[in-house]
Design a protein around this motif. Sequence first.
Motif, short mmCIF file in Angstrom:
data_model
loop_
_atom_site.label_atom_id
_atom_site.label_comp_id
_atom_site.label_asym_id
_atom_site.label_seq_id
_atom_site.Cartn_x
_atom_site.Cartn_y
_atom_site.Cartn_z
N LYS A 317 0.84 -1.21 0.00
CA LYS A 317 0.00 0.00 0.00
C LYS A 317 0.88 1.25 0.00
O LYS A 317 0.65 2.20 -0.75
CB LYS A 317 -0.89 0.03 1.26
CG LYS A 317 -2.24 -0.63 1.06
CD LYS A 317 -3.02 -0.74 2.36
CE LYS A 317 -3.70 0.54 2.77
NZ LYS A 317 -4.49 0.35 4.03
N HIS A 318 1.87 1.22 0.85
CA HIS A 318 2.81 2.34 0.96
C HIS A 318 3.49 2.61 -0.39
O HIS A 318 3.62 3.77 -0.81
CB HIS A 318 3.85 2.01 2.04
CG HIS A 318 5.03 2.93 2.08
ND1 HIS A 318 5.00 4.15 2.71
CD2 HIS A 318 6.27 2.82 1.55
CE1 HIS A 318 6.17 4.74 2.58
NE2 HIS A 318 6.97 3.95 1.88
N LEU A 319 3.88 1.55 -1.08
CA LEU A 319 4.56 1.72 -2.37
C LEU A 319 3.63 2.36 -3.40
O LEU A 319 4.06 3.09 -4.28
CB LEU A 319 5.05 0.36 -2.91
CG LEU A 319 6.25 -0.28 -2.20
CD1 LEU A 319 6.62 -1.59 -2.86
CD2 LEU A 319 7.45 0.67 -2.17
N LYS A 320 2.33 2.07 -3.26
CA LYS A 320 1.34 2.66 -4.18
C LYS A 320 0.99 4.10 -3.79
O LYS A 320 0.13 4.71 -4.41
CB LYS A 320 0.05 1.82 -4.17
CG LYS A 320 0.18 0.58 -5.08
CD LYS A 320 -1.19 -0.04 -5.36
CE LYS A 320 -1.48 -1.14 -4.38
NZ LYS A 320 -2.80 -1.71 -4.40
N GLY A 321 1.61 4.58 -2.72
CA GLY A 321 1.35 5.95 -2.28
C GLY A 321 0.14 6.08 -1.38
O GLY A 321 -0.28 7.18 -1.04
#
Length: 407
Positions: A317-321
Motif C-alpha cells: 500500500k505504501h509503495l502505491k502511495g
Amino acid sequence: MANKIKVKTTLVEMDGDEMTRIMWKMVKDKLLSPYLDMDIDYYDLHVKHRDDTDDQVTIDAAHAIMKYGVGIKCATITPNKDRVKEYKLKKAWKSPNGTIRAMLDGTVFRKPILVNNIKPAVSSWKKPITIGRHAYGDVYNNFEMQIPGAGKLEIVFTPRNGSKAKNILVKDFPSAGIIQINHNLDKSILDFAKACFTYALSEKIDLWFSTKDTISKIYDAGFREIFNREFERNWKEKFEKAGIEYFFTLIDDAVARIMKSEGGMLWALKNYDGDVMSDMIASASGSLAMMTSVLVSPNGWFEYEAAHGTVQKHYYKHLKGEETSSNSMALIFAWTGGLRKRGEMDGTPEVIKFADKLEKAAIATVENGTMTGDLLALAEKKSTNKKVNTEGFINAIAATLQKKFND
Ligand code: NAP
Ligand code: MG
C-alpha cells in the motif's frame, strides 16, 4: 538534547525489510538518535543484501552478537518461491531468524505489551505472561509410521561404544494402526532450562514449568528432573536473592492456574505446548503488533525483535502511495529491551532509565487514545480515540517522550 545519553558498549543492529524497515528508520531518527549517543555495529539484512553476500551478512551479524552480547533485529523476509521472483534472488535463503537461533543456540521468549485501554480476553490478567518455548525435538523431529496390520513393533538401540544392542518390544499390534516416536536430548533440555532461568532472573519474574510428568514418567519427568537439578545447582540462591520463585507443576494444573492468575510470570513449555499456548496468549492479549520477542542464548547473548513479520500488505500500500497505519510498538520495544539489557550489562542506569521512559511514552500515547488502526479496533471506545498513520504514531510518541524530558 544538549547532552546525549552515552551507551557504553557497541550495540549490534540488524536492519530488515518492507514496512518494518521504514518504521525502523523512523524509530531511530525520531525516538533514539535525538537522545542517545550509540556506537552501532550495523548489519543490513535486507533480503537483497543477504542475496548479494550469499547470506554471509546474517552469519556476520550472529558473530557480532556473540562478540558484544546484545543485538536488535528488524523483521526480515524469509524468502519463498514468490520472493525469489519478486527480488530476483539467487535462491530461497534460509530464515535469518533460524540461522541466528542455530548459531546462538537460543530459546525464544515472547511477551505481550499491555495497555490499560485494551483489556486481555482473560479478565484476571493484569501483567504480561511470557512464553518460553523449547525449540527442539518432540513431535517436530519425530518418526511416524503406519502399521498396516497385526504384528510386533520393536525398537533396537545400538550403543556407539560397542556394547550389546538392546531389542525392546514396543507394541504387539492386534490390527492396523499408527505410531509416533519422539526424542529429545539432555543437552538441549538443559540449554532450554538455562535460558529460562537466565530470562526469569534477568526480568525478575517467577518461572513456571509444566509437563505431563505424571503420565510420561521417563520423558516428561525427564524434563522436570533436568530443570530441578539445574535449579538446585545453579539458580536457587540467585532466585531467592531476587525474590522470585521456580515452580513446577503438572501441565493441566498450570493451565487451570494461569487462567485465574494475575499473569506476570515466565511460563516455560515443551515444544508442542509452547507452540499452542503462545498463540493463545497472543490472541488473548490483543494484537500481533503488541508482541515482543527475545532470543536468549545459554551463553548469555540476547537478541531482541518484534514477534511480527515485515507487514508486507501495508508495504505494498505504501509503495502505491496509499496511507498506512502500521504499529511500531513491538519494534520500539525491541530497541528498549536491547538498550535496557545493554544498560544492565554495562552498569549504566541512565540507559535503563531512558528505555523505561521511552516505553512509558509509547504506552501513554496509546492509553491517551492516539493509536494505529489495529489497536483502534480493539481499544475501549472513547470519543478521544484517534487513529493516526504510521509516521503520525511515531511522531505522537516522540512528542510524549519530549514532554517527559522537559518535565
Ligand atoms: P506479518 O508481517 O506479521 O503481518 C501479518 C498481518 O498482521 C498484517 O498484514 C497485519 O494485518 C498484521 N500486522 C502485523 N504486524 C503489524 C504491525 N506492526 N502493525 C499493524 N498490523 C500488523 O506476517 P506476514 O504478512 O505473513 O509476513 C510478511 C513477511 O514477514 C514474510 O515475508 C515473512 O517471511 C516475514 N516474517 C518475518 C518474521 C521475522 O523476521 N521475525 C516473522 C514472521 C514473518 P492487516 O493486513 O490485517 O492490517
Ligand atoms: Mg503456533
